[in-house]
Design a protein around this motif. Sequence first.
Motif, PDB file in Angstrom:
ATOM      1  N   ASP A  24       0.826  -1.202   0.000  1.00 32.90           N
ATOM      2  CA  ASP A  24       0.000   0.000   0.000  1.00 32.90           C
ATOM      3  C   ASP A  24       0.864   1.256   0.000  1.00 32.90           C
ATOM      4  O   ASP A  24       0.552   2.240  -0.673  1.00 32.90           O
ATOM      5  N   HIS A 122      -8.150   0.393  -3.789  1.00 28.58           N
ATOM      6  CA  HIS A 122      -7.643  -0.391  -2.659  1.00 28.58           C
ATOM      7  C   HIS A 122      -8.448  -0.031  -1.408  1.00 28.58           C
ATOM      8  O   HIS A 122      -8.008   0.787  -0.591  1.00 28.58           O
ATOM      9  N   ASP A 124      -8.811  -1.411   1.344  1.00 23.37           N
ATOM     10  CA  ASP A 124      -8.117  -1.636   2.608  1.00 23.37           C
ATOM     11  C   ASP A 124      -7.316  -0.404   3.021  1.00 23.37           C
ATOM     12  O   ASP A 124      -7.150  -0.117   4.207  1.00 23.37           O
ATOM     13  N   SER A 126      -8.302   2.630   2.469  1.00 24.07           N
ATOM     14  CA  SER A 126      -9.312   3.540   3.012  1.00 24.07           C
ATOM     15  C   SER A 126      -9.554   3.259   4.491  1.00 24.07           C
ATOM     16  O   SER A 126      -9.600   4.178   5.317  1.00 24.07           O
ATOM     17  N   VAL A 127      -9.716   1.979   4.823  1.00 25.94           N
ATOM     18  CA  VAL A 127      -9.993   1.606   6.215  1.00 25.94           C
ATOM     19  C   VAL A 127      -8.844   2.028   7.120  1.00 25.94           C
ATOM     20  O   VAL A 127      -9.051   2.613   8.192  1.00 25.94           O
ATOM     21  N   LYS A 128      -7.615   1.762   6.688  1.00 24.21           N
ATOM     22  CA  LYS A 128      -6.458   2.095   7.522  1.00 24.21           C
ATOM     23  C   LYS A 128      -6.298   3.599   7.687  1.00 24.21           C
ATOM     24  O   LYS A 128      -5.941   4.087   8.765  1.00 24.21           O
TER      25      LYS A 128
END
Length: 230
Positions: A24, A122, A124, A126-128
Amino acid sequence: MSTTAQSIELLAQVPVFEALAPADLLAVAEVAVPRQFPAGQVIFREGDSSDTCYVLSRGHVRAVRENIDGRTIALAHFGPGDIFGELAMFDDERRSATIETLDEVEAIGILGQDMRRLLREHPDISVKLVIALGRRLREANERLSRQSFQTVQSRVAGVLGQLVRQAQAEGAGQTDVLVTITQAEIAQLAGSSRESASRFLAVLERAGVVSQGRGRLTVHDPPALERYVY
């Protein structure tokens, strides 16, 4: 910061990005653009369109706002590893403050549209990022809450402690830490009048904790500042 590897190393130090996996971080680094600014330059102004966030790799900037009476108020100082303008990653709202360089600055810029594309591709990431930004919001709320109940002495000592830690992260020693800042800016960052901040700085100087000069201050005994923070 001219290589992708250097950009990854820098991004990994930023709280907003530190939770991202290596893949990422690579995706973000690949859309980052190296930027350089001379001392005394405005990177963006309050009210400008918000399209880019920046991560500092070298140098220092300050965030300021101009009051309706023409006075300028310092909101924050940023150094290497700090991010500013990060809300551009999520929307195109107007800038809420002006960013000025205090010395020569190197940074990487990330266009908001590039970051939003990555977030769509991606989820994931966004969540992080939401988790990391939520943590920063909690820290900001806690800081504001503490300041609401702190005395001027406590707030000024806290600001000096933060500036000392930033200088030490950039290579300063454990004692005799030089901080380039004016009394007026210290007062603004502490949310106090210049007169009140000046009186407390004089107290610290008599105690041998600091020495003052024009536009600079040397903290001889950083741990002593903690005695004034409560």
